[in-house]
Design an enzyme around this catalytic site. Structure first.
Site, short mmCIF file in Angstrom:
data_model
loop_
_atom_site.label_atom_id
_atom_site.label_comp_id
_atom_site.label_asym_id
_atom_site.label_seq_id
_atom_site.Cartn_x
_atom_site.Cartn_y
_atom_site.Cartn_z
CD GLU A 109 18.92 20.76 -14.99
OE1 GLU A 109 18.97 20.18 -14.83
OE2 GLU A 109 20.77 21.41 -15.38
CD GLN A 125 -1.18 19.36 -8.35
OE1 GLN A 125 -1.50 18.31 -8.36
NE2 GLN A 125 -2.79 19.64 -9.59
N GLY A 126 -4.35 21.18 -3.97
CA GLY A 126 -6.62 21.82 -3.93
C GLY A 126 -6.59 21.89 -5.76
CE1 TYR A 127 -3.67 23.47 -8.37
CE2 TYR A 127 -2.51 22.76 -10.45
CZ TYR A 127 -3.21 23.28 -9.15
OH TYR A 127 -1.36 24.21 -9.64
#
Lengths: 348, 392
Positions: B242, B124-126
């Site tokens: 869900e 995850q490249g945040y």
């Protein structure tokens, strides 16, 4: 799987909350506190006339056969409004008497609220539960001055009933922290109390129910205090903006809500466990009472701090809720006693 | 209140139990061909509708109608059977829902099914060195050259980047637009010369998160998800159906039971720690928070099932879990006493393995929205307090 109130319970909560809000608008909180309320509270006849006293009592004795969860919802609304009335203790007394060999006319009079019953359970210095009762003076008897009858915890763990005017029975008023639910000390002569014929474990069930209802009351009061502090933070301005825009206060308010909000499900679960007689219901009652009353005191203290100097005045009503939850916390021994019981009832 | 399930749900549970009994054995995890057995089991579970319920069958999911109670029963029963659940990681929990909502047909066909099978690990490249809690200030720059995006910048705290085949990244494509408007959501192949990964060693000795240097990294033009400049909205997609509302709370409840066991088996001051009234009081105090959190999760599960909003409690789950983890860590440290001076070893069997929790619980306070950000969210969205001036 329905971890929620049913529609009737939600509706009752709204009805009681609306009734109390309406009444509160007529008389200031602090004025009510100074007057002392309880049996003389103008709210009491209105709540009684809703038929709430018989909520828990069995149907074949004139009660409504409802759940403790329903009574807990009412207790939360009373705590939120800061209302001091005999409703909760009277409803428990009605349940006990209707479950005993008491005469039907007496049961009817208690459910109708015509005869006021106070619960006389605790003993000095530190005897709160049936197995600890040894006889002697009963302390912290809420509503003692208004009572026609006392439901008394007896040595050996039974419950008995005595008339307020009977020989050897005397009440000494106690200057009470929570003036909306004033207390007295009850002195009894030997042999004056009529032992009630009750099912096994009723005295324990009564004390467990009180632990849960005190927690429900404290949760309602804490919710109210958090609401008040949030509203104040939105309107009070310093340095040219609402103080609620400052992260320091904002985070304190978030922490208060974070402590208080989860207590709702905890109180509901404890009441439900009591209703279904789950094996761990007594332990759950003690755990819930300790946690919720402690969180409530902590949060209302923080709410007062968030109000600055106004919060520390007698004129501002927050102290009424603080004193209320301090009484809820101390009523049946307090968190040290309850957590010790949690340990004793565990496989620890 | 009714904590039981209706007969229809109990029948569903019975069916699931029969499936698990027939399809999974606990000791398969230690078998030499464990990976193949797990993959085979997952394929069968998808076929039956037990995994990836909100992903259509065309993309490798089981395409079931949303039902949070069924989802909860599945979690409970898979947990009891110790059966493999959905593949863990950002790919399944973050990328797949994002592609389902925003992705092109090509992106969905190309990435979803292998991700669900566990063939692709996603980074995850945040976060960037200059963009943490203030993520919208990110600076990694992507420029379209012909039919390729060329990316230059740096990402940090990128979990498993050193093992990932792909990254989903937030990059700035419209530098002249206001902060949130100039960001795009781009997929990158990690195996290319323009990407260098340097794992960072964490305080518990693990190397899970990394620095990622993007120096002319390339991606096909068609790997941008949603429209250019709309990446902030694209990245807000979460699993809409869900959500696992109970999982975290029941894990803490189980951890609490283990904490009691630690107190039972550790001698302090000449007796089991569990016999000490101070320790017992503190255990009961922690249990108060654990149970309030657990029952609140059941309340939220019910609200979700009824399609009603849960109220402010829905914003409190992460911070509650964090605080409880910190309280447990504090008590663990005191119970351990001198044992807490040993260095945590992942493979340790003794009480010092608790040091992984003691140190790891700090990570939870920082990752995925630090605790002070959580307090802002509760205060602003839950309590309606004014936003901080200067923060938009």
């Amino acid at each position: 799987m329905q971890f929620d109130l049913n529609d009737e319970q939600k509706q009752l909560f709204n009805t009681v909350q609306a009734l109390l809000a309406d009444a509160e608008a007529g008389q200031g909180m602090v004025a009510a506190f100074d007057d002392g309320g309880y049996g003389a509270s103008p709210l009491w006849p209105r709540l009684r006339d809703l038929g709430l006293v018989g909520l828990l009592a069995p149907g074949d004795r004139g009660g409504l056969d409802d759940e403790l969860l329903t009574l807990a919802v009412v207790a939360e609304a009373l705590g939120f409004a800061g209302a001091g009335t005999p409703l909760i203790h009277q409803a428990l007394a009605a349940w006990v008497l209707a479950s005993s060999d008491a005469d039907q006319p007496l049961v009817d009079a208690v459910i109708a609220g015509e005869r006021a019953v106070a619960l006389a359970l605790g003993e000095a210095p530190d005897r709160w539960r049936p197995e600890q009762w040894a006889g002697g003076d009963k302390i912290n008897v809420i509503g003692a001055a208004d009572a026609d009858l006392f439901l008394v915890g007896l040595a050996g763990g039974d419950l008995g009933l005595v008339e307020a005017g009977a020989d050897g029975v005397s009440v000494a008023a106690v200057s009470s922290l929570d003036r909306l639910r004033p207390m007295g000390t009850l002195s009894l002569a030997d042999g004056g109390v009529k032992r009630l014929n009750l099912g096994e474990g009723m005295a324990d069930r009564l004390v467990d129910a009180l632990l849960i209802l005190d927690a429900a009351d404290a949760f309602g009061a804490a919710r109210r205090a958090v609401d008040a502090a949030v509203e104040y933070a939105k309107t009070r301005e310093q340095f040219g903006r609402p103080i609620g825009a400052f992260q320091g206060l904002k985070h304190q308010l978030a922490n208060m809500a974070l402590d208080v909000e989860p207590c709702r499900a905890m109180v509901w679960h404890a009441a439900h466990a009591w209703d279904r007689r789950m094996a761990d219901a007594p332990r759950t009652a003690a755990l819930t009472n300790a946690h919720v009353t402690e969180v409530a005191v902590k949060s209302i203290r923080a709410a007062i701090e968030a109000h600055g100097g106004m919060g520390f005045t007698w004129e501002h009503p927050l102290h009424v809720w603080l004193k209320r939850v301090m009484a809820d916390l101390a009523h049946l021994g307090g968190p040290i006693v309850q957590r010790s019981r949690v340990g004793a009832l565990s496989a620890w | 209140m009714d904590l039981t399930y209706t007969p229809a749900y109990e029948a569903y549970r019975a069916e699931l139990r029969a499936f698990l009994a027939a399809s999974w054995q606990r000791d398969w995890r230690r078998a030499p061909d464990a990976a193949a057995r797990i993959a085979g089991f997952r394929a069968a579970a998808v076929e039956q509708g037990y995994l990836y319920r909100s992903t259509p069958r065309a993309y490798g999911g089981s395409g079931q109608a949303p039902d949070v109670l069924k989802a909860q029963i599945i979690r409970e029963e898979f947990g009891l059977a110790r059966a493999p659940t959905e593949v863990p990681g950002n790919g399944v929990t973050m990328l797949v829902p994002t592609l389902l909502e925003w992705g092109s047909d090509e992106q969905k066909d190309r990435f979803i099914a292998p991700t669900l099978r566990g063939d692709y690990i996603w980074a995850q490249g945040y976060s960037e060195p200059g963009a943490g809690s203030d993520l919208a200030s990110l600076r990694a720059r992507a420029v379209l050259e012909g039919d390729e995006w060329v990316v230059t910048g740096q990402k940090i705290w990128t979990t498993l980047a050193h093992k990932a085949q792909y990254m989903f990244a937030l990059v700035r494509t419209e530098p002249d637009e206001p902060r949130h408007k100039g960001i795009s959501y781009l997929l990158l192949d990690m195996a290319q010369p323009g990407i260098t990964v340097r794992p960072l060693k964490q305080i518990n000795g693990d190397r899970e998160f990394c620095e990622v240097f993007l120096d002319g990294a390339r991606a096909p033009a068609s790997w941008l998800v949603g429209e250019a400049g709309n990446g902030w909205a694209v990245s807000r997609s979460t699993l809409k159906h869900e959500r696992n509302l109970v999982g975290g709370a029941s894990t803490l409840d189980e951890m609490f039971d283990k904490l009691v066991e630690l107190a039972r088996t550790t001698v302090r001051d000449g007796r089991p720690a569990l016999a000490d009234p101070v320790i017992r009081d503190r255990l009961a105090a922690i249990e108060g928070y654990v149970k309030a959190h657990l029952y609140s999760s059941y309340f939220q599960l019910t609200k979700e099932a009824q399609g009603e909003p849960p109220g402010p409690i829905g914003l409190m789950n992460k911070l509650n879990a964090t605080n409880i983890g910190q309280d447990i860590a504090r008590l663990v440290t005191e119970i351990l006493g001198p044992s807490a001076m040993a260095f945590p070893d992942r493979d340790a069997r003794g009480p010092e393995r608790w040091l992984n929790q003691v140190l790891g619980s700090l990570g939870l306070a920082i990752a995925g929205g630090a605790s002070n950000i959580q307090r802002n969210i509760i205060a602003e969205r839950g309590l309606g307090l004014p936003r901080d001036s200067g923060v938009s």
